[in-house]
Scaffold this active site. Sequence first.
Site, PDB file in Angstrom:
ATOM      1  N   LYS A  57     -77.403  -7.799  35.392  1.00 20.42           N
ATOM      2  CA  LYS A  57     -78.269  -8.062  36.335  1.00 20.42           C
ATOM      3  C   LYS A  57     -78.914  -7.076  37.136  1.00 20.42           C
ATOM      4  O   LYS A  57     -78.007  -5.970  37.470  1.00 20.42           O
ATOM      5  CB  LYS A  57     -77.262  -9.088  37.163  1.00 20.42           C
ATOM      6  CG  LYS A  57     -78.000  -9.319  38.588  1.00 20.42           C
ATOM      7  CD  LYS A  57     -79.025 -10.432  38.374  1.00 20.42           C
ATOM      8  CE  LYS A  57     -79.576 -10.955  39.761  1.00 20.42           C
ATOM      9  NZ  LYS A  57     -78.593 -12.158  40.404  1.00 20.42           N
ATOM     10  N   ILE A  58     -80.094  -7.043  37.473  1.00 22.23           N
ATOM     11  CA  ILE A  58     -80.690  -5.986  38.433  1.00 22.23           C
ATOM     12  C   ILE A  58     -81.696  -6.824  39.314  1.00 22.23           C
ATOM     13  O   ILE A  58     -82.139  -7.903  39.296  1.00 22.23           O
ATOM     14  CB  ILE A  58     -81.426  -5.000  37.567  1.00 22.23           C
ATOM     15  CG1 ILE A  58     -82.605  -5.464  36.744  1.00 22.23           C
ATOM     16  CG2 ILE A  58     -80.589  -3.926  36.832  1.00 22.23           C
ATOM     17  CD1 ILE A  58     -83.488  -4.407  35.850  1.00 22.23           C
ATOM     18  N   SER A  59     -82.185  -6.107  40.372  1.00 21.15           N
ATOM     19  CA  SER A  59     -83.281  -6.485  41.242  1.00 21.15           C
ATOM     20  C   SER A  59     -84.570  -6.440  40.449  1.00 21.15           C
ATOM     21  O   SER A  59     -84.622  -5.414  39.766  1.00 21.15           O
ATOM     22  CB  SER A  59     -83.425  -5.791  42.564  1.00 21.15           C
ATOM     23  OG  SER A  59     -81.987  -5.880  43.149  1.00 21.15           O
ATOM     24  N   THR A 111     -84.835  -5.886  45.686  1.00 16.62           N
ATOM     25  CA  THR A 111     -86.129  -6.488  45.974  1.00 16.62           C
ATOM     26  C   THR A 111     -86.465  -6.813  47.247  1.00 16.62           C
ATOM     27  O   THR A 111     -87.590  -6.570  47.653  1.00 16.62           O
ATOM     28  CB  THR A 111     -86.176  -8.102  45.022  1.00 16.62           C
ATOM     29  OG1 THR A 111     -86.119  -7.951  44.008  1.00 16.62           O
ATOM     30  CG2 THR A 111     -87.316  -9.119  45.433  1.00 16.62           C
ATOM     31  N   ALA A 112     -85.445  -6.890  48.153  1.00 18.04           N
ATOM     32  CA  ALA A 112     -85.798  -7.273  49.495  1.00 18.04           C
ATOM     33  C   ALA A 112     -86.253  -6.075  50.177  1.00 18.04           C
ATOM     34  O   ALA A 112     -87.352  -6.025  50.898  1.00 18.04           O
ATOM     35  CB  ALA A 112     -84.352  -7.161  50.191  1.00 18.04           C
ATOM     36  N   HIS A 150     -78.648 -12.789  50.031  1.00 14.15           N
ATOM     37  CA  HIS A 150     -77.218 -13.366  49.587  1.00 14.15           C
ATOM     38  C   HIS A 150     -76.705 -14.527  50.755  1.00 14.15           C
ATOM     39  O   HIS A 150     -77.491 -15.076  51.191  1.00 14.15           O
ATOM     40  CB  HIS A 150     -76.001 -12.512  49.390  1.00 14.15           C
ATOM     41  CG  HIS A 150     -76.628 -11.602  48.293  1.00 14.15           C
ATOM     42  ND1 HIS A 150     -77.265 -11.835  47.005  1.00 14.15           N
ATOM     43  CD2 HIS A 150     -76.369 -10.333  47.944  1.00 14.15           C
ATOM     44  CE1 HIS A 150     -77.583 -10.888  46.416  1.00 14.15           C
ATOM     45  NE2 HIS A 150     -76.900  -9.872  46.659  1.00 14.15           N
TER      46      HIS A 150
END
Length: 287
Positions: A57-59, A111-112, A150
């Site tokens: 999983k990655i951004s 991403t944020a 989150h």
Amino acid sequence: MKPLSLGYSPCPNDTFIFYALSHGVIDPGDLKFDRPHLEDVETLNSWALDHRLDITKISCHALGHVSDEYCVLAAGGALGRGCGPLVVAASAIPVADLAGRRVAIPGRLTTAALLFKLFQPACTDLVEMRFDRIMAAVRRGEVDAGVIIHESRFTYGEEGLTCLQDLGQWWETISGQPIPLGCIVARRSLGDAVIKRVERTVAASVDYGFRFPEKCLPYIRAHSQETAPEIVENHIRLYVNDFSRHLGDEGMAAISVFLQRGRTAGVLPPGAEGQLPLFACHLGEER
């Protein structure tokens, strides 16, 4: 073949998605997986830069730096509407004034972080810290504002903080696209046939979670930062959806547009998609 290395975050959406795969309750065929690494997404992002894991999983921000080495699986992603990062502060601050303030971000490759840079490019005093430390840092005045992700989305009000901007809502307004938060990627060196089998296995794990959510819950709660059942359930409901089953044309378009915006803004390097398919479903025919 040798066991595949796998990484995902301990957040409820990821443990929901990978419960079945990691607990051996679905048949992966001839695929074998090592014991999964559960790490904060920014750790997984940095590992992806080093090509450390086979599937991770990655951004979607990090994807813009590793698309030459990894391709995106259609299953397991975190995309949607009304689920983006929030900019919060201890009191109301005009968003135009953020340019002169210290703002915490949950890692430079999240991403944020990219969303905030697109939203407020003049704000350069960014402080990287783990996502679960940002609200406390804002409360203590260590930073003037913070970008939260989150479970923090559900609890910032209880911490006495004010939302200055919903970055997901802003993104939807300027782009018309759902916000692509994170994705599951596989190393291109695994080969097209193996990657597509991995993609089907992840999709089966997602489907199991939707069919038997109660069986996943003990594992989810054991790893969640927040243990209140309603927060865990809200988290899953918000971040696990039809895009998690399959990105589809809309999800793939959202990721592509997001990466292009980042490149146009000069935050992301030139992409490899012109030479390499970005998505696993666009790879060559399986043999």
